[in-house]
Design a protein around this motif. Structure first.
Motif, short mmCIF file in Angstrom:
data_model
loop_
_atom_site.label_atom_id
_atom_site.label_comp_id
_atom_site.label_asym_id
_atom_site.label_seq_id
_atom_site.Cartn_x
_atom_site.Cartn_y
_atom_site.Cartn_z
N SER A 21 -8.46 -0.62 3.45
CA SER A 21 -8.15 0.88 2.49
C SER A 21 -9.04 1.86 4.05
O SER A 21 -9.20 3.13 3.61
CB SER A 21 -8.52 0.29 1.32
OG SER A 21 -10.03 0.23 1.65
N ASP A 35 -1.70 -4.63 -2.80
CA ASP A 35 -1.66 -3.48 -2.65
C ASP A 35 -1.87 -2.36 -2.79
O ASP A 35 -1.83 -1.38 -2.53
CB ASP A 35 -0.10 -3.56 -2.37
CG ASP A 35 0.80 -4.08 -3.14
OD1 ASP A 35 0.58 -4.92 -4.27
OD2 ASP A 35 2.03 -4.21 -3.26
N LYS A 36 -1.36 -2.77 -4.37
CA LYS A 36 -1.90 -1.84 -5.22
C LYS A 36 -3.90 -1.68 -4.90
O LYS A 36 -4.16 -0.11 -5.44
CB LYS A 36 -1.57 -1.47 -6.86
CG LYS A 36 -0.67 -1.75 -6.85
CD LYS A 36 1.11 -3.00 -6.50
CE LYS A 36 1.90 -2.71 -7.47
NZ LYS A 36 2.74 -4.22 -6.55
N LEU A 85 -4.26 1.14 -2.00
CA LEU A 85 -3.25 2.19 -2.02
C LEU A 85 -4.26 2.96 -3.57
O LEU A 85 -5.03 4.46 -2.78
CB LEU A 85 -2.08 2.62 -3.78
CG LEU A 85 -1.07 3.52 -4.01
CD1 LEU A 85 -1.31 3.95 -2.01
CD2 LEU A 85 -0.64 3.14 -4.13
#
Length: 303
Positions: free
Chosen positions: A110, A164-165, A168
């Motif tokens: 991230s 993945d969420k 993001l």
């Protein structure tokens, strides 16, 4: 004289500059300890599949009969659970090692994506100016005016669970810090002679920005990156603790801490305590390194 010759960051990029950088960093024993500790933590996370007594993802190896065992208890498979087990029978040593892999991966991935987006927008804002700069910086101001935990919580609640969420959501939370930092540094660099030389030589705007201005804006970005990596790891742990982060099948440090919270009042302290210590040590190690990097990369702050 070429534009490259006028770059103030050229000396630091050489082998001699890197040697001086390493020597100045090593002068602070606390920071050096933090770096060694961080390397050990990263190394343990990388080799977790080879040294962990148990794979916490393998449901065939996890026995519910081993749940909530105290430190030093023997598991059904015969190995010693030195830190005990959690509420579903996972060995805490194995859970922490695998949890470090996920927590570090979330923080680094991230951070890299947010840095790439934020640095690009910051450079464009500083170099283009005008309405482009105004639009980008108003978005930055809007992002930074909102609590990061609240924004991440809303995003994850809308996107759902999953690594993945989480990544993001953390990218959306972090990019503005990089954009504001790079924009401030790029505004200073844009007025220097080597940029004017690059323009007079007919270099493209993209080459001027990314080849000449960007390398001289990396020092504050490196410091921000360490702070934001630690922040991302703690934020992921917070979201997982609240039950909206990673699922139970992906035991990050935050998930492990959340698993033991309901057993705290019954005396099963170790389920949350040891993952919490691992999270604390990881964040402290990153911050120690980042604090020293701030001093080394900015001689005016040298103690």
């Amino acid at each position: 004289m070429s534009a490259e010759a006028g770059m103030p960051g050229a000396e630091m990029a050489g082998a001699g500059g890197l040697g001086r950088f390493a020597r100045r960093f090593a002068e602070d024993r606390v920071a050096l300890f933090g770096l060694v500790l961080l390397l050990v933590i990263a190394g343990l996370a990388l080799i977790a599949p080879f040294i962990a007594p148990q794979n916490p993802y393998d449901l065939a190896r996890v026995d519910i009969m081993d749940s909530r065992q105290p430190p030093g208890a023997r598991a059904g498979d015969g190995f010693t659970m030195w830190l005990g087990s959690d509420g579903v029978g996972r060995d805490l040593v194995s859970g922490i090692l695998y949890g470090l892999r996920i927590s570090l991966a979330v923080g680094l991935v991230s951070g890299l994506i947010a840095a790439a987006i934020g640095m690009t927008l910051g450079l464009v804002a500083a170099y283009a100016g005008g309405r482009t700069e105004t639009l980008i910086m108003r978005l930055v101001d809007l992002q930074l005016s909102l609590p990061s935990v609240l924004v991440a919580l809303i995003l994850v609640a809308l996107l759902g669970k999953g690594i993945d969420k989480i990544i993001l959501a953390l990218v959306i939370v972090q990019w503005a810090y990089y954009a504001r930092t790079v924009r401030g540094s790029a505004l200073v660099e844009r007025r220097k002679e080597y940029v004017e030389a690059a323009r007079s030589l007919g270099l493209s705007h993209a080459r001027t920005v990314f080849r000449h201005i960007l390398p001289n804006c990396l020092a504050p970005v490196i410091v921000i990156a360490t702070v934001q990596t630690a922040h991302a790891i703690s934020l992921e742990a917070t979201l997982s603790f609240l039950g909206v982060g990673l699922p139970q099948t992906e035991p990050s440090l935050g998930v492990l801490i959340a698993n033991g919270f309901q057993y705290m009042l019954s005396g099963k302290y170790w389920i949350s305590f040891f993952p919490g210590i691992a999270l604390l040590v990881t964040i402290v190690a990153i911050n120690l390194v980042g604090d020293r990097l701030r001093d080394v990369l900015n001689p005016r702050l040298e103690r």
